[in-house]
Scaffold this motif. Structure first.
Motif, short mmCIF file in Angstrom:
data_model
loop_
_atom_site.label_atom_id
_atom_site.label_comp_id
_atom_site.label_asym_id
_atom_site.label_seq_id
_atom_site.Cartn_x
_atom_site.Cartn_y
_atom_site.Cartn_z
N LEU A 1 43.49 -97.87 -5.73
CA LEU A 1 44.04 -96.32 -5.31
C LEU A 1 43.09 -96.05 -4.30
N VAL A 2 43.56 -95.68 -2.96
CA VAL A 2 42.85 -95.43 -1.78
C VAL A 2 43.17 -94.24 -1.11
N ASN A 3 42.36 -93.74 -0.55
CA ASN A 3 42.60 -92.66 0.65
C ASN A 3 42.67 -93.48 2.20
N THR A 4 43.90 -93.54 2.68
CA THR A 4 44.11 -94.37 3.80
C THR A 4 43.56 -93.72 4.85
N ALA A 5 43.14 -92.76 4.88
CA ALA A 5 42.18 -92.18 6.08
C ALA A 5 41.02 -93.10 6.44
N TYR A 6 40.48 -93.76 5.09
CA TYR A 6 38.95 -94.37 5.53
C TYR A 6 39.39 -95.95 5.72
N ILE A 7 40.68 -96.35 6.04
CA ILE A 7 40.85 -97.69 6.05
C ILE A 7 40.62 -97.99 7.54
N LYS A 8 39.68 -98.73 7.82
CA LYS A 8 39.45 -99.17 9.31
C LYS A 8 40.16 -100.32 9.85
N LYS A 9 40.30 -101.34 8.96
CA LYS A 9 41.01 -102.64 9.41
C LYS A 9 41.91 -103.24 8.46
N LEU A 10 42.99 -103.80 8.56
CA LEU A 10 43.82 -104.49 7.77
C LEU A 10 43.82 -106.11 8.28
N SER A 11 43.62 -106.86 7.26
CA SER A 11 43.38 -108.06 7.89
C SER A 11 44.44 -109.30 6.87
N GLY A 12 44.62 -110.41 7.34
CA GLY A 12 45.31 -111.14 6.52
C GLY A 12 47.03 -111.01 6.85
N ASN A 13 47.89 -111.45 5.91
CA ASN A 13 49.48 -111.14 6.18
C ASN A 13 49.89 -110.62 4.59
#
Length: 247
Positions: free
Chosen positions: A202-214
């Motif tokens: 469970l995350v706070n999406t404001a802290y996501i820096k990067k999304l990798s993969g597919n």
């Protein structure tokens, strides 16, 4: 045997050449209306529940929705059969027998198809609104477990057996790690703005820096958390779209 008779009545009726055959076919078509009406009622109640839970939906909710939908279909079909075809008196015992001998045998055929269509045409979205001063009290299953945080400081939570690992940003900018006993679904109710991106995260999406993969194998990199966080295929597309559109 009763199930076979229903199939014969429904599928062979159009080949009846008697004068009143069209009326009989029209009467049988009412079962389709019963199914449609029951699904619409169940769908409306789902939307109400979905909004009450701040647009979150879990496997248990899906199971409940499918079960309730099948019950509604059974009840509507029973009422139609009793009132239109038999002019019978409505009672709970005959309704239960109808569900057991007529509706239940159809469930293994209908429910998987319905579940597949729901999954195919459903769409996961992320709607994030952060209130800077909002303070949240998180409680564990043990009476002495309590954690007070401000929502913007919440980074991530993950489940390990019966324990939740909760990571928050401290006042000094460092990451604080807290462990409480509980479930991820229970934490979701206490953190309605947090987003689940994996069955264990469970995350706070404001802290996501990067999304990798597919979509088959994706991962998210977060500030204030040292490891990659796996992203389930069903969440990947929605999360990617959300990250592209956020400020």
């Amino acid at each position: 045997m009763s199930l076979l008779l229903v199939f014969i009545q429904v599928f062979l009726q159009p080949f009846d050449t008697s004068a009143d055959a069209p009326l009989k076919v029209l009467g049988l078509s009412g079962y389709g209306f019963c199914v449609f009406t029951a699904i619409m009622i169940a769908h409306y109640l789902e939307l109400v529940r979905f909004k009450q839970r701040d647009k979150k939906w879990f496997l248990l909710d899906e199971i409940v929705a499918l079960t309730f939908g099948m019950i509604m279909i059974s009840v509507m079909a029973y009422l139609y059969h009793s009132l239109v075809f038999n002019d019978a008196i409505i009672d709970l015992r005959s309704m239960a027998n109808w569900g057991l001998y007529y509706a239940l045998p159809f469930a293994p055929l209908f429910v998987p198809l319905w579940a597949y269509l729901r999954f195919s045409f459903s769409k996961i979205t992320f709607d994030e609104t952060i209130s800077a001063g909002e303070e949240i009290k998180i409680t564990g299953q043990n009476s002495d477990e309590q954690l007070n945080i401000k929502w913007p400081d919440f980074v991530l939570a993950t489940i390990d057996s019966n324990y939740l690992d909760i990571y928050v940003r401290g006042s000094d900018g460092n990451t604080e790690h807290h462990v409480i006993r509980g479930t991820l679904s229970g934490l979701v109710d206490q953190l309605p703005k947090a987003r689940q991106i994996h069955r264990s995260y469970l995350v706070n999406t404001a802290y996501i820096k990067k999304l990798s993969g597919n979509s088959r194998k994706g991962a998210a990199i977060l500030d204030h958390y040292p490891e990659e966080v796996p992203v389930s295929p069903k969440y990947f597309t929605a999360l990617k779209k959300h990250l592209q559109s956020r400020p």
